[in-house]
Design a protein around this motif. Sequence first.
Motif, PDB file in Angstrom:
ATOM      1  N   PHE A 142       0.834  -1.200   0.000  1.00  0.00           N
ATOM      2  CA  PHE A 142       0.000   0.000   0.000  1.00  0.00           C
ATOM      3  C   PHE A 142       0.875   1.258   0.000  1.00  0.00           C
ATOM      4  CE2 PHE A 142      -2.202   3.313   2.464  1.00  0.00           C
ATOM      5  CZ  PHE A 142      -3.322   3.507   1.653  1.00  0.00           C
ATOM      6  N   TRP A 143       1.897   1.265   0.856  1.00  0.00           N
ATOM      7  CA  TRP A 143       2.809   2.410   0.926  1.00  0.00           C
ATOM      8  C   TRP A 143       3.563   2.597  -0.382  1.00  0.00           C
ATOM      9  CZ3 TRP A 143       5.145   1.072   6.356  1.00  0.00           C
ATOM     10  CH2 TRP A 143       4.215   1.412   7.351  1.00  0.00           C
ATOM     11  N   LEU A 144       3.972   1.504  -0.997  1.00  0.00           N
ATOM     12  CA  LEU A 144       4.666   1.579  -2.274  1.00  0.00           C
ATOM     13  C   LEU A 144       3.764   2.200  -3.337  1.00  0.00           C
ATOM     14  CD1 LEU A 144       7.163   0.866  -3.976  1.00  0.00           C
ATOM     15  CD2 LEU A 144       6.141  -1.385  -4.356  1.00  0.00           C
ATOM     16  N   GLN A 185       1.901   6.877  -6.721  1.00  0.00           N
ATOM     17  CA  GLN A 185       0.863   7.839  -7.083  1.00  0.00           C
ATOM     18  C   GLN A 185       1.330   9.265  -6.857  1.00  0.00           C
ATOM     19  OE1 GLN A 185      -2.666   6.733  -4.919  1.00  0.00           O
ATOM     20  NE2 GLN A 185      -2.890   4.809  -6.036  1.00  0.00           N
ATOM     21  N   ARG A 186       2.045   9.501  -5.777  1.00  0.00           N
ATOM     22  CA  ARG A 186       2.554  10.849  -5.517  1.00  0.00           C
ATOM     23  C   ARG A 186       3.570  11.272  -6.570  1.00  0.00           C
ATOM     24  NH1 ARG A 186       2.902  10.131   1.038  1.00  0.00           N
ATOM     25  NH2 ARG A 186       0.726  10.673   1.431  1.00  0.00           N
ATOM     26  N   ARG A 187       4.416  10.341  -6.991  1.00  0.00           N
ATOM     27  CA  ARG A 187       5.383  10.671  -8.053  1.00  0.00           C
ATOM     28  C   ARG A 187       4.662  10.973  -9.366  1.00  0.00           C
ATOM     29  NH1 ARG A 187       8.368   6.519  -5.625  1.00  0.00           N
ATOM     30  NH2 ARG A 187       7.740   5.042  -7.230  1.00  0.00           N
ATOM     31  N   ARG A 188       3.617  10.209  -9.657  1.00  0.00           N
ATOM     32  CA  ARG A 188       2.844  10.464 -10.888  1.00  0.00           C
ATOM     33  C   ARG A 188       2.191  11.836 -10.839  1.00  0.00           C
ATOM     34  NH1 ARG A 188       0.287   4.996 -10.192  1.00  0.00           N
ATOM     35  NH2 ARG A 188       1.852   3.584 -11.017  1.00  0.00           N
ATOM     36  N   GLU A 210       2.262  17.316  -0.851  1.00  0.00           N
ATOM     37  CA  GLU A 210       1.950  15.887  -0.814  1.00  0.00           C
ATOM     38  C   GLU A 210       3.202  15.045  -1.029  1.00  0.00           C
ATOM     39  OE1 GLU A 210      -0.638  12.867  -0.054  1.00  0.00           O
ATOM     40  OE2 GLU A 210      -1.105  14.999   0.061  1.00  0.00           O
ATOM     41  N   MET A 211       4.070  15.479  -1.915  1.00  0.00           N
ATOM     42  CA  MET A 211       5.268  14.712  -2.229  1.00  0.00           C
ATOM     43  C   MET A 211       6.291  14.723  -1.092  1.00  0.00           C
ATOM     44  SD  MET A 211       5.725  15.403  -6.284  1.00  0.00           S
ATOM     45  CE  MET A 211       7.128  14.300  -6.408  1.00  0.00           C
ATOM     46  N   LEU A 212       6.176  15.682  -0.188  1.00  0.00           N
ATOM     47  CA  LEU A 212       7.088  15.727   0.957  1.00  0.00           C
ATOM     48  C   LEU A 212       6.717  14.715   2.046  1.00  0.00           C
ATOM     49  CD1 LEU A 212       7.580  19.571   1.401  1.00  0.00           C
ATOM     50  CD2 LEU A 212       9.249  17.913   0.530  1.00  0.00           C
ATOM     51  N   LYS A 213       5.506  14.195   1.968  1.00  0.00           N
ATOM     52  CA  LYS A 213       5.046  13.238   2.975  1.00  0.00           C
ATOM     53  C   LYS A 213       5.733  11.892   2.798  1.00  0.00           C
ATOM     54  CE  LYS A 213       0.352  15.048   3.397  1.00  0.00           C
ATOM     55  NZ  LYS A 213      -1.072  14.662   3.217  1.00  0.00           N
ATOM     56  N   ARG A 214       5.903  11.216   3.904  1.00  0.00           N
ATOM     57  CA  ARG A 214       6.424   9.842   3.877  1.00  0.00           C
ATOM     58  C   ARG A 214       5.287   8.917   3.454  1.00  0.00           C
ATOM     59  NH1 ARG A 214       8.774  12.315   8.431  1.00  0.00           N
ATOM     60  NH2 ARG A 214      11.045  12.313   8.300  1.00  0.00           N
ATOM     61  N   PRO A 215       5.607   7.750   2.917  1.00  0.00           N
ATOM     62  CA  PRO A 215       4.547   6.849   2.433  1.00  0.00           C
ATOM     63  C   PRO A 215       3.494   6.500   3.476  1.00  0.00           C
ATOM     64  CG  PRO A 215       6.684   6.066   1.707  1.00  0.00           C
ATOM     65  CD  PRO A 215       6.947   7.211   2.648  1.00  0.00           C
ATOM     66  N   TRP A 216       3.874   6.417   4.743  1.00  0.00           N
ATOM     67  CA  TRP A 216       2.915   6.020   5.764  1.00  0.00           C
ATOM     68  C   TRP A 216       2.101   7.193   6.265  1.00  0.00           C
ATOM     69  CZ3 TRP A 216       8.176   5.378   5.995  1.00  0.00           C
ATOM     70  CH2 TRP A 216       8.883   6.277   6.782  1.00  0.00           C
ATOM     71  N   GLU A 217       2.389   8.407   5.781  1.00  0.00           N
ATOM     72  CA  GLU A 217       1.599   9.571   6.150  1.00  0.00           C
ATOM     73  C   GLU A 217       0.475   9.748   5.141  1.00  0.00           C
ATOM     74  OE1 GLU A 217       4.846  12.429   8.281  1.00  0.00           O
ATOM     75  OE2 GLU A 217       4.775  12.478   6.102  1.00  0.00           O
ATOM     76  N   GLY A 218      -0.746   9.718   5.638  1.00  0.00           N
ATOM     77  CA  GLY A 218      -1.917   9.781   4.778  1.00  0.00           C
ATOM     78  C   GLY A 218      -2.141  11.045   4.091  1.00  0.00           C
TER      79      GLY A 218
END
Length: 68
Positions: free
Chosen positions: A28-30, A35-38, A60-68
């Motif tokens: 899910f995090w991956l 999606q953020r990169r896209r 949004e792109m500054l967030k870590r994968p586990w941050e919603g």
Amino acid sequence: MSKRYLPAAEMPAVRKKMLADTIDRLLFWLERSRQRRRLGRLSNHMLKDIGLTRADIEFEMLKRPWEG
């Protein structure tokens, strides 16, 4: 005394569930990172079409994968 690691077939059900849940969460995090990169590759015009700004995406792109 060394630990003995069991093959998956011999693992207790609870441990299998924990392992499956962990793998699901990582996947899910991956996907969230992808999606953020896209989103980051969209043009400003395309972002406007979906109601977002470049600043929204940069935040949004500054967030870590586990941050919603």
